[in-house]
Design a protein around this motif. Structure first.
Motif, PDB file in Angstrom:
ATOM      1  N   MET A  81     -14.531  -2.863   5.282  1.00  0.00           N
ATOM      2  CA  MET A  81     -13.467  -3.905   5.296  1.00  0.00           C
ATOM      3  C   MET A  81     -12.237  -3.291   4.151  1.00  0.00           C
ATOM      4  N   ASP A  82     -12.595  -2.611   3.306  1.00  0.00           N
ATOM      5  CA  ASP A  82     -12.066  -2.053   2.333  1.00  0.00           C
ATOM      6  C   ASP A  82     -11.103  -1.140   2.524  1.00  0.00           C
ATOM      7  N   LYS A  83     -11.625  -0.048   3.630  1.00  0.00           N
ATOM      8  CA  LYS A  83     -10.876   1.043   4.165  1.00  0.00           C
ATOM      9  C   LYS A  83      -9.838   0.434   4.805  1.00  0.00           C
ATOM     10  N   LYS A  84     -10.189  -0.410   5.664  1.00  0.00           N
ATOM     11  CA  LYS A  84      -8.921  -1.272   6.695  1.00  0.00           C
ATOM     12  C   LYS A  84      -7.959  -1.558   5.829  1.00  0.00           C
ATOM     13  N   ASN A  85      -8.240  -2.132   4.580  1.00  0.00           N
ATOM     14  CA  ASN A  85      -7.047  -2.699   3.890  1.00  0.00           C
ATOM     15  C   ASN A  85      -6.304  -1.496   3.271  1.00  0.00           C
ATOM     16  N   ALA A  86      -7.082  -0.442   2.832  1.00  0.00           N
ATOM     17  CA  ALA A  86      -6.314   0.657   2.281  1.00  0.00           C
ATOM     18  C   ALA A  86      -5.458   1.323   3.510  1.00  0.00           C
ATOM     19  N   LEU A  87      -5.928   1.415   4.484  1.00  0.00           N
ATOM     20  CA  LEU A  87      -5.098   2.029   5.451  1.00  0.00           C
ATOM     21  C   LEU A  87      -3.968   1.219   5.812  1.00  0.00           C
ATOM     22  N   ARG A  88      -3.904  -0.138   6.018  1.00  0.00           N
ATOM     23  CA  ARG A  88      -2.972  -0.967   6.244  1.00  0.00           C
ATOM     24  C   ARG A  88      -1.868  -0.758   5.042  1.00  0.00           C
ATOM     25  N   GLY A 117      -1.383   1.768   3.118  1.00  0.00           N
ATOM     26  CA  GLY A 117      -0.741   3.169   3.020  1.00  0.00           C
ATOM     27  C   GLY A 117       0.270   3.207   4.335  1.00  0.00           C
ATOM     28  N   ALA A 118      -0.182   2.685   5.535  1.00  0.00           N
ATOM     29  CA  ALA A 118       0.680   2.671   6.512  1.00  0.00           C
ATOM     30  C   ALA A 118       1.969   1.737   6.100  1.00  0.00           C
ATOM     31  N   LEU A 119       1.817   0.672   5.425  1.00  0.00           N
ATOM     32  CA  LEU A 119       2.967  -0.198   5.026  1.00  0.00           C
ATOM     33  C   LEU A 119       3.996   0.488   4.210  1.00  0.00           C
ATOM     34  N   ALA A 120       3.354   1.288   3.083  1.00  0.00           N
ATOM     35  CA  ALA A 120       4.150   2.052   2.046  1.00  0.00           C
ATOM     36  C   ALA A 120       4.626   3.115   2.525  1.00  0.00           C
ATOM     37  N   ALA A 121       4.075   3.727   3.678  1.00  0.00           N
ATOM     38  CA  ALA A 121       4.692   5.138   4.455  1.00  0.00           C
ATOM     39  C   ALA A 121       5.911   4.480   5.301  1.00  0.00           C
ATOM     40  N   GLY A 122       5.691   3.520   6.096  1.00  0.00           N
ATOM     41  CA  GLY A 122       6.857   2.819   6.943  1.00  0.00           C
ATOM     42  C   GLY A 122       7.964   2.288   6.237  1.00  0.00           C
ATOM     43  N   THR A 123       7.764   1.705   4.873  1.00  0.00           N
ATOM     44  CA  THR A 123       8.774   1.404   4.099  1.00  0.00           C
ATOM     45  C   THR A 123       9.628   2.320   3.528  1.00  0.00           C
ATOM     46  N   THR A 124       8.867   3.592   2.907  1.00  0.00           N
ATOM     47  CA  THR A 124       9.494   4.683   2.601  1.00  0.00           C
ATOM     48  C   THR A 124      10.306   5.347   3.717  1.00  0.00           C
TER      49      THR A 124
END
Length: 93
Positions: free
Chosen positions: A1-8, A10-17
């Protein structure tokens, strides 16, 4: 479950950037606005002096002032001269 939150995250930070990079167009910086009056540019020496030498000199001045104006008591300073070791207590069994 921890990897899923980290992936989410990271995707949010990359999309925002990515969206911020796409929204801010550097080409608009080339057009002059009304009231713009840029001064002359800085030379390499002036730039290095302003952004490299001046902060280092300011740091050095502050550090020297702190050391010179230090009024703490000698017994409160941690030095090799004032470290006292306690003898081991005799264990009575």
């Amino acid at each position: 479950m921890d990897k899923k939150n980290a992936l989410r995250a990271g995707a949010l930070a990359a999309g925002t950037t990515l969206m911020m990079l796409l929204m801010s167009s550097p080409a608009l910086a080339l057009t002059r606005d009304d009231g713009d009056d840029p001064g002359p540019g800085l030379s390499v020496v002036e730039t290095l002096g302003l952004y490299v030498v001046a902060p280092i000199a300011l740091f050095a001045v502050i550090a020297v002032l702190v050391m010179v104006l230090d009024r703490s008591k000698e017994e409160h300073r941690v030095t090799s001269r004032n470290i006292k070791t306690r003898p081991k207590a005799d264990a009575k069994a």
